[in-house]
Enzyme design. Structure first.
Site, PDB file in Angstrom:
ATOM      1  CG  HIS A 102      -5.979  -0.324   4.951  1.00  0.00           C
ATOM      2  ND1 HIS A 102      -4.842  -1.067   5.114  1.00  0.00           N
ATOM      3  CD2 HIS A 102      -6.766  -0.641   6.004  1.00  0.00           C
ATOM      4  CE1 HIS A 102      -4.926  -1.794   6.208  1.00  0.00           C
ATOM      5  NE2 HIS A 102      -6.105  -1.543   6.774  1.00  0.00           N
TER       6      HIS A 102
ATOM      7  CD  GLU B 150      -2.789  -1.266   2.449  1.00  0.00           C
ATOM      8  OE1 GLU B 150      -2.700  -0.385   3.318  1.00  0.00           O
ATOM      9  OE2 GLU B 150      -3.598  -2.220   2.500  1.00  0.00           O
TER      10      GLU B 150
HETATM   11  P1  NAI Z   1     -10.691 -11.209  15.110  1.00  0.00           P
HETATM   12  O1  NAI Z   1      -9.393 -11.637  15.692  1.00  0.00           O
HETATM   13  O2  NAI Z   1     -11.786 -10.821  16.028  1.00  0.00           O
HETATM   14  O3  NAI Z   1     -11.256 -12.376  14.142  1.00  0.00           O
HETATM   15  C1  NAI Z   1     -10.468 -13.091  13.239  1.00  0.00           C
HETATM   16  C2  NAI Z   1     -11.057 -14.476  13.106  1.00  0.00           C
HETATM   17  O4  NAI Z   1     -10.368 -15.174  12.081  1.00  0.00           O
HETATM   18  C3  NAI Z   1     -10.938 -15.324  14.376  1.00  0.00           C
HETATM   19  O5  NAI Z   1     -12.186 -15.836  14.732  1.00  0.00           O
HETATM   20  C4  NAI Z   1      -9.946 -16.410  13.982  1.00  0.00           C
HETATM   21  O6  NAI Z   1     -10.189 -17.637  14.646  1.00  0.00           O
HETATM   22  C5  NAI Z   1     -10.216 -16.546  12.502  1.00  0.00           C
HETATM   23  N1  NAI Z   1      -9.135 -17.140  11.735  1.00  0.00           N
HETATM   24  C6  NAI Z   1      -7.793 -17.008  11.922  1.00  0.00           C
HETATM   25  N2  NAI Z   1      -7.128 -17.704  10.989  1.00  0.00           N
HETATM   26  C7  NAI Z   1      -8.058 -18.296  10.196  1.00  0.00           C
HETATM   27  C8  NAI Z   1      -7.977 -19.124   9.067  1.00  0.00           C
HETATM   28  N3  NAI Z   1      -6.800 -19.525   8.560  1.00  0.00           N
HETATM   29  N4  NAI Z   1      -9.148 -19.554   8.506  1.00  0.00           N
HETATM   30  C9  NAI Z   1     -10.340 -19.178   9.031  1.00  0.00           C
HETATM   31  N5  NAI Z   1     -10.458 -18.385  10.113  1.00  0.00           N
HETATM   32  C10 NAI Z   1      -9.333 -17.947  10.676  1.00  0.00           C
HETATM   33  O7  NAI Z   1     -10.343 -10.030  14.101  1.00  0.00           O
HETATM   34  P2  NAI Z   1     -11.310  -8.889  13.573  1.00  0.00           P
HETATM   35  O8  NAI Z   1     -11.288  -7.740  14.494  1.00  0.00           O
HETATM   36  O9  NAI Z   1     -12.605  -9.481  13.200  1.00  0.00           O
HETATM   37  O10 NAI Z   1     -10.508  -8.431  12.265  1.00  0.00           O
HETATM   38  C11 NAI Z   1     -10.440  -9.261  11.125  1.00  0.00           C
HETATM   39  C12 NAI Z   1      -9.452  -8.675  10.136  1.00  0.00           C
HETATM   40  O11 NAI Z   1      -9.880  -7.364   9.733  1.00  0.00           O
HETATM   41  C13 NAI Z   1      -8.035  -8.500  10.668  1.00  0.00           C
HETATM   42  O12 NAI Z   1      -7.121  -8.918   9.678  1.00  0.00           O
HETATM   43  C14 NAI Z   1      -7.885  -7.013  10.842  1.00  0.00           C
HETATM   44  O13 NAI Z   1      -6.543  -6.600  10.678  1.00  0.00           O
HETATM   45  C15 NAI Z   1      -8.748  -6.496   9.704  1.00  0.00           C
HETATM   46  N6  NAI Z   1      -9.199  -5.111   9.870  1.00  0.00           N
HETATM   47  C16 NAI Z   1      -9.236  -4.319   8.751  1.00  0.00           C
HETATM   48  C17 NAI Z   1      -9.638  -3.014   8.833  1.00  0.00           C
HETATM   49  C18 NAI Z   1      -9.689  -2.167   7.620  1.00  0.00           C
HETATM   50  O14 NAI Z   1      -9.579  -0.952   7.726  1.00  0.00           O
HETATM   51  N7  NAI Z   1      -9.889  -2.745   6.460  1.00  0.00           N
HETATM   52  C19 NAI Z   1     -10.003  -2.410  10.116  1.00  0.00           C
HETATM   53  C20 NAI Z   1     -10.035  -3.354  11.222  1.00  0.00           C
HETATM   54  C21 NAI Z   1      -9.619  -4.651  11.078  1.00  0.00           C
END
Ligand code: NAI
Length: 413
Positions: A296, A273
């Protein structure tokens, strides 16, 4: 780990808080409401030399992503007691150095999850109606007035990969629009609403009309959606990635967009990015009108900034007032009850054998009874909190500071 021991016990009005980078005003308000009066807010990050200079006198520092708290800057932070990263990431702080100096670092990993879920919800509708391509064409003066390839989302199947904070909220919101929700997670997660867990990623890809990714950036999720996985997706389905850039193989996605196997995509995060708004956004995806590209900003909303400010300020105040390190990313986690009647002494030390015994010796030599004691350790640093009934904290603190492994002590009354 060679930092000199420090200790302090200060009235709230003497505790200096510096909030940089235009942190949302509700953070300062939170400090004021908690009785802190020496709170300074600056609109931007400070140059490194000025930061190193200002940090000397500060007890609590709030930053966002532009301030760099390096080894060299932290070396000047003689009084610094806690750091708040008013954002999600903490890469801008040398976390290990901070820990070795006895400074917990707090952030707000989940304060913007609703913002991401809402954006994705909107994208589901946009993609199913073919809006990205129609919008791009209209900007060029073309009029793609057609119902071909345009569908309601009602009754369609959304597959959510990663059913954590964002994925599970998205599922609830999407059901409100009449979508059927499937999810796949490597951990067992209880479904919300009528969402249905599936046993494998392949099953989810095979059954979903829309696939949305909400997994973290780990070794396991690198290219989680590559050529093989995309070919398992239904012909004419859509892909949304607002998680992390390395989760989708961009060349594989481009190939599927060119062949028409994937009807459209919405991508908010990229493997590389631009570092700033002055740099060009370079991506093979720019050529596709049917891909909604966003810089993003999934979690970037006014409300998320406010939530982040409240969340991080609350954690910093709790640490200052009561010693709890709940939510610290680099520190042993201790959740403490109130110490309404007792005095509280905090001791941060290098995690070496015999420290607890030495601490208890200080108390027994002083003839002071420990009412409660809480201890948590990481391999290199330990944090012990003791509630005691004494007004003579000075003797105790002197004794504790003489323990060779002591990093710092603090006294709350
Ligand atoms: P979280 O930690 O609450 O949830 C992530 C989930 O993914 C967990 O339930 C975990 O068990 C599961 N997981 C991990 N590896 C996996 C795999 N190989 N296959 C299937 N499931 C798997 O995280 P949250 O807060 O829901 O965030 C999710 C993503 O969103 C993160 O990567 C975070 O960095 C990103 N994010 C992006 C933003 C943006 O501006 N686009 C803003 C906030 C978060």
């Amino acid at each position: 780990m060679s930092e000199p021991s420090r200790s302090y016990s200060l009235a709230k009005e003497k505790i200096r808080v510096l909030l940089l980078e235009g942190i949302h005003e509700s953070a300062a308000e939170q400090f004021f409401n908690a009785g802190y009066s020496d709170v300074e807010c600056l609109p931007a990050a400070l140059p490194q030399d000025e930061l190193a200079d200002r940090i000397r006198d500060v007890h609590f520092l709030g930053i966002r992503s532009r301030s760099r708290l390096t080894d060299a800057v932290l070396a000047k932070a003689e009084k610094l007691t806690g750091i708040g990263c008013f954002c999600i990431g903490t890469d801008q702080v040398d976390l290990k150095t901070a820990r070795h100096q006895g400074i917990p670092v707090f952030n707000a990993p989940y304060a913007n999850t609703r913002s991401v879920a809402e954006l994705v919800l909107a994208e589901l509708v946009m993609l199913m109606r073919g809006i990205p391509a129609k919008n791009a064409a209209a900007h060029r003066g073309e009029w793609l007035k057609s119902a071909a390839g345009a569908y309601e989302v009602r009754g369609k199947t959304l597959g959510i990969v990663g059913y954590g904070h964002i994925g599970s909220q998205l599922g609830v919101l999407a059901e409100g629009l009449g979508l059927r929700v499937l999810y796949y997670d490597i951990d067992r997660k209880l479904p919300l609403g009528n969402a249905e867990p599936v046993n494998s990623l392949a099953e989810l890809l095979d059954r979903a009309d829309l696939v949305s990714l909400h997994v973290p950036d780990t070794d396991l999720t690198l290219d989680l959606i590559g050529q093989a996985e995309i070919s398992q997706m239904r012909p004419g389905s859509h892909l949304i990635n607002a998680s992390r850039g390395r989760v989708v193989s961009i060349p594989a996605l481009c190939e599927a967009l060119e062949s028409g196997h994937i009807a459209g995509a919405a991508i908010d995060v990229f493997p590389a990015e631009p570092a700033s708004g002055n740099d060009e956004f370079v991506s093979e995806l720019r050529q596709f009108d049917n891909v909604l590209l966003t810089p993003h900003i999934g979690g970037s909303t006014f409300e998320a900034q406010q939530n982040i400010a409240l969340d991080v300020a609350t954690k910093m105040i709790l640490y200052s007032d009561n010693g709890s390190t709940t939510g610290a990313v680099n520190f042993p986690t201790v959740n403490l009850p109130d110490h309404a009647t007792a005095r509280r002494i905090m001791h941060i030390h290098r995690n070496e054998p015999g420290v607890l015994q030495a601490i208890n010796q200080v108390f027994s030599t002083a003839g002071i009874n420990i009412a409660s004691q809480y201890l948590q350790t990481l391999p290199d640093v330990g944090y012990v909190v003791m509630d005691v009934e004494t007004d003579d904290a000075g003797t105790l603190l002197r004794g504790l500071n003489e323990i060779p492994a002591t990093i710092r002590t603090r006294f709350l009354y």
